[in-house]
Scaffold this motif. Structure first.
Motif, mmCIF file in Angstrom:
data_model
loop_
_atom_site.group_PDB
_atom_site.id
_atom_site.type_symbol
_atom_site.label_atom_id
_atom_site.label_comp_id
_atom_site.label_asym_id
_atom_site.label_seq_id
_atom_site.Cartn_x
_atom_site.Cartn_y
_atom_site.Cartn_z
ATOM 1 N N VAL A 1 0.864 -1.181 0.000
ATOM 2 C CA VAL A 1 0.000 0.000 0.000
ATOM 3 C C VAL A 1 0.899 1.229 0.000
ATOM 4 N N ILE A 2 0.539 2.209 -0.804
ATOM 5 C CA ILE A 2 1.287 3.466 -0.867
ATOM 6 C C ILE A 2 0.577 4.480 0.012
ATOM 7 N N SER A 3 1.349 5.162 0.874
ATOM 8 C CA SER A 3 0.738 6.156 1.766
ATOM 9 C C SER A 3 1.759 7.218 2.153
ATOM 10 N N ASP A 4 1.317 8.129 2.998
ATOM 11 C CA ASP A 4 2.177 9.145 3.619
ATOM 12 C C ASP A 4 2.966 9.976 2.609
ATOM 13 N N TRP A 5 2.291 10.442 1.571
ATOM 14 C CA TRP A 5 2.957 11.317 0.606
ATOM 15 C C TRP A 5 3.313 12.632 1.268
ATOM 16 N N PHE B 1 7.258 8.975 -0.055
ATOM 17 C CA PHE B 1 6.087 8.135 0.194
ATOM 18 C C PHE B 1 6.516 6.897 0.969
ATOM 19 N N THR B 2 5.529 6.192 1.487
ATOM 20 C CA THR B 2 5.774 4.969 2.241
ATOM 21 C C THR B 2 5.122 3.793 1.532
ATOM 22 N N LEU B 3 5.839 2.691 1.441
ATOM 23 C CA LEU B 3 5.296 1.419 0.963
ATOM 24 C C LEU B 3 5.076 0.538 2.190
ATOM 25 N N THR B 4 3.843 0.077 2.386
ATOM 26 C CA THR B 4 3.516 -0.770 3.529
ATOM 27 C C THR B 4 3.234 -2.185 3.055
ATOM 28 N N LEU B 5 4.002 -3.115 3.587
ATOM 29 C CA LEU B 5 3.832 -4.541 3.273
ATOM 30 C C LEU B 5 3.185 -5.224 4.467
ATOM 31 N N ASP B 6 1.989 -5.759 4.257
ATOM 32 C CA ASP B 6 1.376 -6.554 5.319
ATOM 33 C C ASP B 6 2.046 -7.916 5.400
ATOM 34 N N ASN C 1 5.585 -9.713 4.127
ATOM 35 C CA ASN C 1 6.902 -9.592 3.516
ATOM 36 C C ASN C 1 7.391 -11.008 3.227
ATOM 37 N N PRO C 2 7.418 -11.408 1.957
ATOM 38 C CA PRO C 2 7.809 -12.786 1.646
ATOM 39 C C PRO C 2 9.215 -13.144 2.117
ATOM 40 N N LEU C 3 10.106 -12.163 2.206
ATOM 41 C CA LEU C 3 11.459 -12.453 2.677
ATOM 42 C C LEU C 3 11.492 -12.798 4.168
ATOM 43 N N ALA C 4 10.489 -12.365 4.904
ATOM 44 C CA ALA C 4 10.488 -12.536 6.357
ATOM 45 C C ALA C 4 9.766 -13.808 6.822
ATOM 46 N N GLU C 5 9.281 -14.597 5.878
ATOM 47 C CA GLU C 5 8.633 -15.844 6.277
ATOM 48 C C GLU C 5 9.665 -16.779 6.913
ATOM 49 N N PHE C 6 9.261 -17.530 7.895
ATOM 50 C CA PHE C 6 10.105 -18.502 8.592
ATOM 51 C C PHE C 6 11.251 -17.849 9.367
ATOM 52 N N VAL C 7 11.185 -16.534 9.621
ATOM 53 C CA VAL C 7 12.298 -15.824 10.244
ATOM 54 C C VAL C 7 11.897 -15.315 11.622
ATOM 55 N N GLU C 8 12.807 -15.495 12.567
ATOM 56 C CA GLU C 8 12.687 -14.876 13.882
ATOM 57 C C GLU C 8 14.075 -14.339 14.213
ATOM 58 N N ASP D 1 6.944 -4.727 14.927
ATOM 59 C CA ASP D 1 5.998 -3.735 14.422
ATOM 60 C C ASP D 1 4.804 -4.432 13.768
ATOM 61 N N GLU D 2 3.709 -3.690 13.623
ATOM 62 C CA GLU D 2 2.496 -4.255 13.039
ATOM 63 C C GLU D 2 2.644 -4.515 11.539
ATOM 64 N N HIS D 3 3.391 -3.637 10.844
ATOM 65 C CA HIS D 3 3.596 -3.749 9.396
ATOM 66 C C HIS D 3 5.073 -3.541 9.082
ATOM 67 N N THR D 4 5.423 -3.839 7.855
ATOM 68 C CA THR D 4 6.746 -3.509 7.352
ATOM 69 C C THR D 4 6.583 -2.285 6.463
ATOM 70 N N ASN D 5 7.278 -1.198 6.807
ATOM 71 C CA ASN D 5 7.182 0.052 6.055
ATOM 72 C C ASN D 5 8.530 0.458 5.508
ATOM 73 N N LEU D 6 8.559 0.752 4.217
ATOM 74 C CA LEU D 6 9.743 1.299 3.554
ATOM 75 C C LEU D 6 9.420 2.725 3.139
ATOM 76 N N LYS D 7 10.328 3.617 3.405
ATOM 77 C CA LYS D 7 10.175 5.016 3.006
ATOM 78 C C LYS D 7 11.050 5.232 1.786
ATOM 79 N N VAL D 8 10.493 5.908 0.787
ATOM 80 C CA VAL D 8 11.235 6.241 -0.428
ATOM 81 C C VAL D 8 11.200 7.752 -0.586
ATOM 82 N N HIS D 9 12.382 8.353 -0.729
ATOM 83 C CA HIS D 9 12.484 9.804 -0.878
ATOM 84 C C HIS D 9 13.254 10.132 -2.152
ATOM 85 N N LEU D 10 12.622 10.906 -3.033
ATOM 86 C CA LEU D 10 13.264 11.348 -4.270
ATOM 87 C C LEU D 10 14.188 12.511 -3.960
#
Length: 183
Positions: free
Chosen positions: A94-98, A105-110, A112-119, A161-170
């Motif tokens: 989801v794109i948010s926080d413009w 902007f922020t990309l929110t991943l509910d 994250n396939p890379l984080a499966e099976f990870v602790e 955290d509840e979600h995984t958020n990536l911030k992208v800044h141009l």
């Protein structure tokens, strides 16, 4: 055709790697790096690896989708989320926080396939950005389409955290330059 539909169509057509094998292989690489260097160095190395992947991944993306140049960062973000992430990871963030100037902007991943099976070990939770390779992929990919960006994590499910958020800044639009000798 909508961007979501394009992403789904391309995802259906591409040859896939077994997701569990990919996730476990990535986990093994990160675990070995954590044994060999500090968490801060691991973050840097994952970002560099992602950058190198991103500068090559854009060619595959453009070849498979025949996508036209986006007109601004909003359209680019929409394409990244609905086509790129869907095509390569089978998720749609989801794109948010413009920002007011439409440069961040922020990309929110509910999921994250890379984080499966990870602790993460307790000592790593405040230092390691396990999926930092994604930030590098974004930076490398966007640089190839003349966008100089910073990409970084602000939240991660692996850190509690509840979600995984990536911030992208141009930072800037890069000037297209013709390589020397290609006049």
């Amino acid at each position: 055709m909508s961007k979501s539909k394009v992403g789904e169509d391309v995802y259906k057509r591409v040859e896939k790697v077994n997701a569990e094998l990919f996730v476990l292989t990535y986990g093994s690489i990160v675990a070995q790096m954590c044994r060999d260097m500090s968490y801060e160095q691991v973050n840097e190395e994952l970002e560099k690896m992602g950058y190198n992947i991103g500068i090559r991944l854009i060619e595959d993306f453009l070849a498979r989708t025949e996508w036209q140049r986006c007109v601004d960062l909003r359209e680019t973000a929409d394409t990244i989320a609905k086509v790129g992430f869907k095509m390569f990871l089978n998720v749609t963030p989801v794109i948010s926080d413009w920002s007011e100037e439409d440069k961040t902007f922020t990309l929110t991943l509910d999921d994250n396939p890379l984080a499966e099976f990870v602790e993460l070990p307790v000592e790593a939770r405040s230092k390691l950005w396990y999926s930092n390779i994604l930030c590098g992929v974004l930076r490398g990919t966007l640089e190839m389409v003349q966008m100089d960006v910073d990409a970084y994590f602000v939240h991660d499910i692996l850190r509690g955290d509840e979600h995984t958020n990536l911030k992208v800044h141009l930072k800037q639009i890069l000037k297209e330059e013709i390589p020397a000798g290609d006049d």
